[in-house]
Structure formats: C-alpha cells, structure tokens
Design a protein around this motif. Structure first.
Motif, mmCIF file in Angstrom:
data_model
loop_
_atom_site.group_PDB
_atom_site.id
_atom_site.type_symbol
_atom_site.label_atom_id
_atom_site.label_comp_id
_atom_site.label_asym_id
_atom_site.label_seq_id
_atom_site.Cartn_x
_atom_site.Cartn_y
_atom_site.Cartn_z
ATOM 1 N N ASP A 1 14.033 -3.813 -7.548
ATOM 2 C CA ASP A 1 12.767 -4.159 -6.919
ATOM 3 C C ASP A 1 12.655 -3.263 -5.690
ATOM 4 N N SER A 2 11.678 -3.463 -4.865
ATOM 5 C CA SER A 2 11.428 -2.494 -3.791
ATOM 6 C C SER A 2 12.563 -2.399 -2.772
ATOM 7 N N SER A 3 13.379 -3.438 -2.635
ATOM 8 C CA SER A 3 14.416 -3.390 -1.607
ATOM 9 C C SER A 3 15.804 -3.791 -2.090
ATOM 10 N N LYS B 1 12.851 1.032 1.282
ATOM 11 C CA LYS B 1 12.094 0.597 0.105
ATOM 12 C C LYS B 1 12.035 1.754 -0.893
ATOM 13 N N VAL B 2 12.083 1.389 -2.191
ATOM 14 C CA VAL B 2 12.040 2.408 -3.243
ATOM 15 C C VAL B 2 10.931 2.088 -4.229
ATOM 16 N N LEU B 3 10.517 3.121 -4.958
ATOM 17 C CA LEU B 3 9.548 2.929 -6.034
ATOM 18 C C LEU B 3 10.276 2.351 -7.246
ATOM 19 N N GLN B 4 9.580 1.542 -8.013
ATOM 20 C CA GLN B 4 10.218 0.925 -9.167
ATOM 21 C C GLN B 4 10.231 1.840 -10.382
ATOM 22 N N LYS C 1 12.297 7.192 -2.867
ATOM 23 C CA LYS C 1 11.899 6.394 -1.704
ATOM 24 C C LYS C 1 10.402 6.117 -1.765
ATOM 25 N N ASP C 2 10.010 4.952 -1.287
ATOM 26 C CA ASP C 2 8.598 4.586 -1.240
ATOM 27 C C ASP C 2 8.065 4.945 0.144
ATOM 28 N N ALA D 1 4.905 2.854 2.137
ATOM 29 C CA ALA D 1 5.056 1.763 3.102
ATOM 30 C C ALA D 1 4.854 2.290 4.523
#
Length: 147
Positions: free
Chosen positions: A70-72, A108-111, A129-130, A133
C-alpha cells in the motif's frame, strides 16, 4: 613508526577505497523482526524509487511468497523450507516455516508498477516513490490576528 598512526593510516585508505560507510556500525535487526523471527530486510532508495531486499533462504517457488504494497507499507508473507533427504536438523539459526513481515516504508510509494524478483536467496522489491504527495501539498498562508 607508531602502531596507532599505522592503524589510522590504514583506516583512511580503507575509507578512501571502500567509502565512508566502511566502518559505520551496522544497525541491529529491528526488535520486532528479531522477536518474530521474521526475514531480515534492508531498504535502499534513490531519488525515484525504494528497493526492499529480504533474506529468504529456502524459497522453493515464487508461489510460496505473496507481496502486498500500500502507499506506506510492504507486507511479505510465505513459507520457507529446506528439505535434505536422509538428514535431520541438528542446529537451526535462520527461520524456516511460515512468515509474515510488515515493513513500514520510509516514504509513500505508488502501488504500480512494482517489480519483484528472487535471486540467490534474496527477494528484491522495487517501488516508485509517490512524488504526488509532496506536489499536492499546499502552503498555508498565516494571518495575523490581533487580540
């Protein structure tokens, strides 16, 4: 020549050749991972991605492990086994059997897309990495209120 000076010269040469982190103390496994006997994990990052590397000796098939992102958080669960016909286990120092490791990611990362591959007893999981955000953050303009 002074023995201490020789040692410090050797240390400087080693750091020059291997980098500054050569003599840095290694972090012990997290207390939770050690307590649960979960697979050990290293986390690496670049400006664009995160790479988690888990030690999974004894993984027989890729179907024996599941990866959820998930994102984290990263969750890796599965089963490890080593079967040696006609041998009985005498001493066990690394974990075999079922495991469920939940790893808090540093950013946070992209799924998707996510790349996962297994090589030489290590599971590599690469995630982007996302950066959205950080881009979606808005600056709050403060207003002075007089009492």
């Amino acid at each position: 020549m002074d023995t201490w000076k020789q040692m410090m010269d050797w240390k400087r040469m080693a750091e020059q050749y291997f980098g500054d982190q050569f003599f840095a103390p290694a972090e012990p496994p997290s207390a939770e991972a050690a307590r649960n006997n979960d697979p050990l994990c290293n986390i690496y990052e670049t400006a664009q991605e995160i790479c988690c590397v888990l030690a999974l000796p004894g993984l027989n098939r890729t179907e024996d492990v599941e990866v959820f992102v998930d994102s984290s958080k990263l969750t890796v669960r599965g089963k490890l086994s080593i079967v040696l016909d006609s041998y009985k286990l005498n001493k066990e120092e690394f974990q075999l059997g079922e495991f469920n490791r939940v790893i808090d990611l540093p950013v946070k990362v992209l799924q998707e897309p996510i790349q996962a591959f297994y090589r030489k007893g290590l599971l590599f999981i690469r995630m982007l990495k996302d950066h959205r955000a950080a881009e979606n953050q808005q600056r709050v303009h403060l207003r002075w209120v007089q009492e």
